[in-house]
Scaffold this motif. Structure first.
Motif, PDB file in Angstrom:
ATOM      1  N   MET A 122      -0.148  14.028  -6.097  1.00 52.18           N
ATOM      2  CA  MET A 122       0.723  12.916  -5.756  1.00 52.18           C
ATOM      3  C   MET A 122       0.878  12.823  -4.239  1.00 52.18           C
ATOM      4  O   MET A 122       0.569  13.779  -3.512  1.00 52.18           O
ATOM      5  CB  MET A 122       2.094  13.111  -6.402  1.00 52.18           C
ATOM      6  N   PRO A 123       1.376  11.685  -3.719  1.00 50.81           N
ATOM      7  CA  PRO A 123       1.577  11.578  -2.262  1.00 50.81           C
ATOM      8  C   PRO A 123       2.604  12.560  -1.738  1.00 50.81           C
ATOM      9  O   PRO A 123       2.511  13.014  -0.598  1.00 50.81           O
ATOM     10  CB  PRO A 123       2.062  10.134  -2.072  1.00 50.81           C
ATOM     11  N   TYR A 124       3.605  12.879  -2.584  1.00 50.11           N
ATOM     12  CA  TYR A 124       4.695  13.767  -2.172  1.00 50.11           C
ATOM     13  C   TYR A 124       4.699  14.984  -3.079  1.00 50.11           C
ATOM     14  O   TYR A 124       4.765  14.866  -4.307  1.00 50.11           O
ATOM     15  CB  TYR A 124       6.038  13.045  -2.268  1.00 50.11           C
ATOM     16  N   ILE A 125       4.627  16.176  -2.478  1.00 47.06           N
ATOM     17  CA  ILE A 125       4.701  17.432  -3.224  1.00 47.06           C
ATOM     18  C   ILE A 125       5.826  18.261  -2.621  1.00 47.06           C
ATOM     19  O   ILE A 125       5.839  18.529  -1.418  1.00 47.06           O
ATOM     20  CB  ILE A 125       3.372  18.218  -3.165  1.00 47.06           C
ATOM     21  N   TYR A 126       6.743  18.688  -3.458  1.00 47.37           N
ATOM     22  CA  TYR A 126       7.967  19.338  -2.989  1.00 47.37           C
ATOM     23  C   TYR A 126       7.684  20.597  -2.171  1.00 47.37           C
ATOM     24  O   TYR A 126       8.388  20.885  -1.196  1.00 47.37           O
ATOM     25  CB  TYR A 126       8.851  19.690  -4.183  1.00 47.37           C
ATOM     26  N   GLU A 127       6.669  21.355  -2.526  1.00 51.99           N
ATOM     27  CA  GLU A 127       6.391  22.611  -1.813  1.00 51.99           C
ATOM     28  C   GLU A 127       5.863  22.397  -0.398  1.00 51.99           C
ATOM     29  O   GLU A 127       5.863  23.324   0.415  1.00 51.99           O
ATOM     30  CB  GLU A 127       5.363  23.454  -2.590  1.00 51.99           C
ATOM     31  N   ASP A 128       5.381  21.200  -0.101  1.00 48.41           N
ATOM     32  CA  ASP A 128       4.828  20.936   1.224  1.00 48.41           C
ATOM     33  C   ASP A 128       5.919  20.958   2.285  1.00 48.41           C
ATOM     34  O   ASP A 128       7.086  20.648   2.009  1.00 48.41           O
ATOM     35  CB  ASP A 128       4.110  19.584   1.255  1.00 48.41           C
ATOM     36  N   SER A 129       5.534  21.285   3.496  1.00 53.66           N
ATOM     37  CA  SER A 129       6.510  21.404   4.590  1.00 53.66           C
ATOM     38  C   SER A 129       6.276  20.402   5.710  1.00 53.66           C
ATOM     39  O   SER A 129       6.969  20.428   6.726  1.00 53.66           O
ATOM     40  CB  SER A 129       6.470  22.823   5.164  1.00 53.66           C
ATOM     41  N   THR A 130       5.282  19.513   5.537  1.00 56.30           N
ATOM     42  CA  THR A 130       5.020  18.501   6.566  1.00 56.30           C
ATOM     43  C   THR A 130       4.888  17.124   5.929  1.00 56.30           C
ATOM     44  O   THR A 130       4.554  16.985   4.750  1.00 56.30           O
ATOM     45  CB  THR A 130       3.728  18.815   7.345  1.00 56.30           C
ATOM     46  N   ILE A 131       5.160  16.110   6.747  1.00 52.38           N
ATOM     47  CA  ILE A 131       4.999  14.709   6.352  1.00 52.38           C
ATOM     48  C   ILE A 131       4.036  14.055   7.328  1.00 52.38           C
ATOM     49  O   ILE A 131       4.150  14.244   8.529  1.00 52.38           O
ATOM     50  CB  ILE A 131       6.358  13.977   6.373  1.00 52.38           C
ATOM     51  N   HIS A 132       3.082  13.302   6.804  1.00 50.10           N
ATOM     52  CA  HIS A 132       2.165  12.595   7.711  1.00 50.10           C
ATOM     53  C   HIS A 132       2.190  11.083   7.517  1.00 50.10           C
ATOM     54  O   HIS A 132       1.405  10.365   8.139  1.00 50.10           O
ATOM     55  CB  HIS A 132       0.730  13.129   7.590  1.00 50.10           C
ATOM     56  N   GLY A 133       3.120  10.600   6.681  1.00 47.28           N
ATOM     57  CA  GLY A 133       3.212   9.157   6.529  1.00 47.28           C
ATOM     58  C   GLY A 133       4.287   8.742   5.558  1.00 47.28           C
ATOM     59  O   GLY A 133       4.872   9.575   4.845  1.00 47.28           O
ATOM     60  N   PHE A 134       4.555   7.445   5.542  1.00 47.48           N
ATOM     61  CA  PHE A 134       5.450   6.829   4.567  1.00 47.48           C
ATOM     62  C   PHE A 134       4.643   5.715   3.918  1.00 47.48           C
ATOM     63  O   PHE A 134       4.283   4.728   4.567  1.00 47.48           O
ATOM     64  CB  PHE A 134       6.717   6.317   5.250  1.00 47.48           C
ATOM     65  N   ILE A 135       4.335   5.905   2.656  1.00 50.99           N
ATOM     66  CA  ILE A 135       3.291   5.121   2.009  1.00 50.99           C
ATOM     67  C   ILE A 135       3.854   4.153   0.976  1.00 50.99           C
ATOM     68  O   ILE A 135       4.780   4.469   0.232  1.00 50.99           O
ATOM     69  CB  ILE A 135       2.255   6.077   1.343  1.00 50.99           C
ATOM     70  N   GLY A 136       3.281   2.958   0.981  1.00 47.12           N
ATOM     71  CA  GLY A 136       3.478   2.017  -0.104  1.00 47.12           C
ATOM     72  C   GLY A 136       2.363   2.283  -1.096  1.00 47.12           C
ATOM     73  O   GLY A 136       1.213   1.898  -0.865  1.00 47.12           O
ATOM     74  N   THR A 137       2.686   2.975  -2.194  1.00 49.02           N
ATOM     75  CA  THR A 137       1.680   3.496  -3.107  1.00 49.02           C
ATOM     76  C   THR A 137       1.751   2.829  -4.467  1.00 49.02           C
ATOM     77  O   THR A 137       2.787   2.286  -4.859  1.00 49.02           O
ATOM     78  CB  THR A 137       1.849   5.024  -3.272  1.00 49.02           C
ATOM     79  N   HIS A 138       0.632   2.905  -5.197  1.00 46.29           N
ATOM     80  CA  HIS A 138       0.583   2.400  -6.570  1.00 46.29           C
ATOM     81  C   HIS A 138       0.070   3.485  -7.515  1.00 46.29           C
ATOM     82  O   HIS A 138      -0.387   3.183  -8.619  1.00 46.29           O
ATOM     83  CB  HIS A 138      -0.303   1.155  -6.633  1.00 46.29           C
ATOM     84  N   GLN A 139       0.155   4.735  -7.076  1.00 45.26           N
ATOM     85  CA  GLN A 139      -0.260   5.837  -7.945  1.00 45.26           C
ATOM     86  C   GLN A 139       0.842   6.111  -8.958  1.00 45.26           C
ATOM     87  O   GLN A 139       1.949   6.500  -8.587  1.00 45.26           O
ATOM     88  CB  GLN A 139      -0.559   7.097  -7.134  1.00 45.26           C
ATOM     89  N   PRO A 140       0.568   5.942 -10.253  1.00 50.18           N
ATOM     90  CA  PRO A 140       1.636   6.094 -11.241  1.00 50.18           C
ATOM     91  C   PRO A 140       1.934   7.534 -11.636  1.00 50.18           C
ATOM     92  O   PRO A 140       3.059   7.859 -11.993  1.00 50.18           O
ATOM     93  CB  PRO A 140       1.116   5.302 -12.441  1.00 50.18           C
ATOM     94  N   THR A 141       0.924   8.386 -11.598  1.00 45.05           N
ATOM     95  CA  THR A 141       1.114   9.762 -12.025  1.00 45.05           C
ATOM     96  C   THR A 141      -0.010  10.613 -11.476  1.00 45.05           C
ATOM     97  O   THR A 141      -0.996  10.094 -10.948  1.00 45.05           O
ATOM     98  CB  THR A 141       1.180   9.850 -13.565  1.00 45.05           C
ATOM     99  N   VAL A 142       0.140  11.919 -11.606  1.00 44.84           N
ATOM    100  CA  VAL A 142      -0.761  12.840 -10.914  1.00 44.84           C
ATOM    101  C   VAL A 142      -2.195  12.757 -11.436  1.00 44.84           C
ATOM    102  O   VAL A 142      -3.134  13.017 -10.681  1.00 44.84           O
ATOM    103  CB  VAL A 142      -0.220  14.284 -11.016  1.00 44.84           C
TER     104      VAL A 142
END
Length: 751
Positions: free
Chosen positions: A72-92
């Motif tokens: 997914m675009p956002y994963i809780y364990e990650d510690s960095t952000i490289h963007g703010f995305i307008g996404t259409h991915q419904p699930t992993v």
């Protein structure tokens, strides 16, 4: 919460929360939602903390990694952000498409995701259904505050910069990264896709399009498909440029390629704010601009937040719960939130792009149907929580049939052939039996009948393995064998046992519509086929087993089942539970086998085929075991923490199971109009719904519910004692009072 110079938003949020506490002695339903539940990779929940109203066309979220099928675009364990995305991915396990992202930056310009990423901590993060904020830190010790809100098709972001001679906003319009380790890249088909970005200094906007579909090889060619975007800013564009992985080109206004972007640069004073509006469309740039003018016409960020908050509150308060803990409240309303994300709205004010004929049409559209998962509980839940959308969701599937020749299996946004069966049949039949008729019923029956009778292309030539590259619609692969042999043979078609069992269920569902339309011959034929499950039951082993074309038992067990084992599919017959019980030796033997399933650790709640299994004890005279299992699994698999969903939420199915189960009833058999009772987990719950322009209220009470009193002693509906652990939709849909008398001892008889 991040503090900015504009404190109005904070005041609104705190005021609303305080008001809700004063009135209800609990935070408002919308503020009980925790969008971080299900976001860790470890828990495999497959969710993201997106902002936007229910069923939004575009989800806006922080991006912690390059998303793909498997991430997914956002994963809780990650510690960095490289963007703010307008996404259409419904699930992993499904792809993104037509996305666009932005990223603020202070200091030296660095454009690639791995170069522009900034560190963040969850301690400096706020996630709501209608608002997201985070404080990010760069390597030089500086920080940028980011805030995000969204409407149905447009997002609004507010970035607060530090003092810097050189600050930037980086725009990424497409990210076809063929170096990414993704098996969908191995076909190399995506490599030909190229996007476009244009910096318009006269009209002070950046626009472009993105034709990428990360699941490209699973669907047909779509020459006209594009995700269009338009960005506007609250300051003039003076310093700008475009970029590729190989170069940054200043003062250039256009770029065309497969991994490209643009940027604007400007000096900033401490706490200087840049506000960005992002419009999206699948129709055109002009439509994107119209979407923006309708949804975010001005620069009032707080209005967008409040409007979206109000929409969520209006939807979430359709179910009111009482007598619960703070954690239970958060789990419940987060589950509700997750059930109101998909299928997503795909139309844009009276028009929609169809990925089934690659054209633009008039009408209302929804997309991203995870039907193999969601026919079980999500779509039946919509009957109560989203009745105004049910007919349009069915009409959208019928449009796909008209434009592509078949009802969808898993559109993203084109058909992908993901999973098995034609479970649009179950969704339509269930709504039909429950009285919904606001769609072309004759067309619906025509489409369902085609699923049942007409073999798809390559029917006996395609192996039909999971995520096979597109060669045409897969549908009921092996249908010719299913008709001639009474089963799908293991040496001819992949996932043969699961296919046989699920085709039989869909035949039952279509038969219910045939019965209602007086299609007597079709009804008899379909009901006969609905018993084909019996052809794969091996009495000697006591399991559903693969059978070869020649009639002998055998075949690769792993390849013969969909995401499971013989235990996973042993009790999957929803359409003829009495027949299944008799086939397996009667009620006592059936219950003993169910015991083996649950006690032996064979039940996997994190996957959908067994979601009705706990309720099967109702059918063999041991309802107290259903009550025990409902208590166990609503508690063990749903927690108020990031790793709070045990398994992929699958576009709301896991959450819908939870909602039904804590309410005390579950739709075991689609198209039957019946619910199996369980045991409510809250002392009181009130569901308000509007069907046929009549507002109705269903109150559910669990008298004497406690840690010890988990069993049901008796159930009454509107004062009448229920003789069995079942109740009809017709009764519940009229509203009234469903009262469970709870006790601490199992009731050793059928209620």
């Amino acid at each position: 919460m991040i503090i900015t110079r504009n404190s109005l938003l904070i005041f609104i949020l705190l005021f609303n929360c305080a008001l809700a506490q004063k009135k209800n002695k609990a935070v408002a339903e919308v503020d009980a939602v925790n969008p971080l539940i299900g976001t860790p990779a470890k828990g495999k929940g497959g969710t993201m903390p997106s902002v936007g109203p229910p069923f939004a066309m575009t989800n806006f979220t922080a991006q912690t990694r390059e998303n793909k099928m498997k991430a997914m675009p956002y994963i809780y364990e990650d510690s960095t952000i490289h963007g703010f995305i307008g996404t259409h991915q419904p699930t992993v396990w499904m792809g993104d498409y037509g996305y666009v992202s932005v990223m603020p930056q202070a200091g030296k310009l660095a454009v690639l995701p791995e170069q522009r990423k900034m560190k963040f901590s969850h301690k400096e993060e706020t996630a709501k259904a209608y608002y997201y904020a985070v404080k990010m830190h760069d390597k030089q010790g500086g920080s940028v505050n980011a805030e995000m809100a969204a409407a149905e098709r447009c997002g609004m972001m507010r970035f607060t910069y530090p003092a810097s001679k050189e600050s930037h906003l980086i725009i990424q319009g497409i990210n076809v990264n063929m170096a990414e380790d993704d098996f969908h890249n191995k076909s190399n088909k995506r490599s030909k896709l190229k996007g476009y970005i244009y910096i318009d200094t006269l009209n002070q906007e950046i626009s472009g399009y993105n034709p990428d579909r990360t699941a490209y090889n699973l669907g047909p060619e779509l020459p006209n498909f594009k995700g269009y975007f338009v960005l506007k800013f609250n300051r003039k564009i003076k310093n700008y440029g475009v970029w590729t992985p190989e170069a940054i080109v200043k003062n250039e206004t256009e770029i065309y390629g497969k991994r490209i972007g643009a940027y604007i640069s400007f000096p900033t004073k401490k706490n200087e704010v840049l506000t960005v509006k992002i419009a999206t469309s699948f129709i055109s740039l002009e439509q994107a601009r119209e979407n923006l003018s309708r949804e975010i016409p001005d620069w009032n960020f707080d209005d967008v937040v409040q409007t979206t908050r109000n929409k969520w509150q209006k939807n979430l308060e359709r179910i009111k719960i009482d007598g619960v803990t703070t954690d239970q409240r958060s789990i419940f309303y987060t589950a509700m939130y997750h059930t109101m994300l998909f299928p997503r709205e795909f139309s844009e004010y009276g028009r929609y792009y169809s990925a089934f004929d690659d054209q633009v049409h008039k009408g209302i559209s929804y997309n991203d149907y995870s039907l193999w998962d969601t026919f079980r509980a999500l779509h039946p839940l919509f009957i109560f929580t989203q009745p105004e959308r049910v007919n349009d969701m069915i009409s959208s599937m019928l449009q796909m049939y008209k434009e592509g020749g078949w009802l969808p299996m898993w559109p993203n946004p084109a058909e992908t052939n993901i999973m098995i069966g034609t479970h649009a049949d179950a969704v339509i039949a269930d709504a039909y039996v429950k009285g919904f008729r606001g769609y072309d019923l004759n067309l619906a029956y025509e489409a369902m009948r085609k699923n049942a009778l007409v073999p798809p292309d390559h029917d006996t030539k395609s192996w039909g393995y999971d995520r096979q590259e597109w060669t045409g619609f897969e549908g009921r692969t092996g249908l010719s064998y299913y008709h001639s042999l009474g089963y799908v043979p293991s040496d001819k078609t992949a996932e043969s046992v699961s296919r046989t069992l699920e085709y039989a269920l869909d035949d039952y569902c279509i038969a219910q519509v045939a019965k209602g339309l007086n299609k007597t011959d079709d009804y008899k034929k379909l009901m006969k086929w609905s018993e084909n499950y019996k052809n794969l039951y091996n009495e000697k082993t006591g399991f559903m087993e693969p059978k070869k074309y020649n009639g002998n038992w055998g075949g690769d067990t792993k390849l013969s089942f969909t995401e499971g084992s013989p235990w996973t599919y042993l009790f999957c017959v929803m359409q003829d539970i009495p027949g299944m019980i008799n086939m397996m030796g009667g009620k006592e033997k059936f219950a003993a086998k169910l015991d083996q399933n649950f006690e032996g650790g064979h039940y996997a709640h994190n996957n959908e085929p067994g979601h009705h299994y706990a309720y099967l004890y109702n059918y063999c005279g041991q309802p107290w075991k259903t009550e025990e299992l409902v208590r166990k699994h609503t508690r063990e698999n749903y927690l108020n923490q990031p790793e709070g969903i045990n398994g992929n939420d699958d576009c709301g199915q896991m959450s819908a199971w939870y909602i039904f189960s804590v309410m005390g009833f579950y739709p075991v058999t689609p198209g039957s109009g019946m619910y199996a009772l369980g045991a409510p987990q809250f002392p009181a719950l009130t569901m308000t719904f509007n069907i046929d322009n009549r507002l109705r209220k269903l109150e559910i009470k669990a008298n004497h519910l406690s840690e010890e009193n988990k069993y049901v002693q008796s159930v009454t509906f509107n004062g009448k004692l229920l003789a069995t652990p079942f109740i009809s939709h017709q009764e519940l849909a009229e509203g009234g009072e469903l009262v469970f008398a709870m006790t601490n001892k199992p009731q050793l008889h059928e209620k």
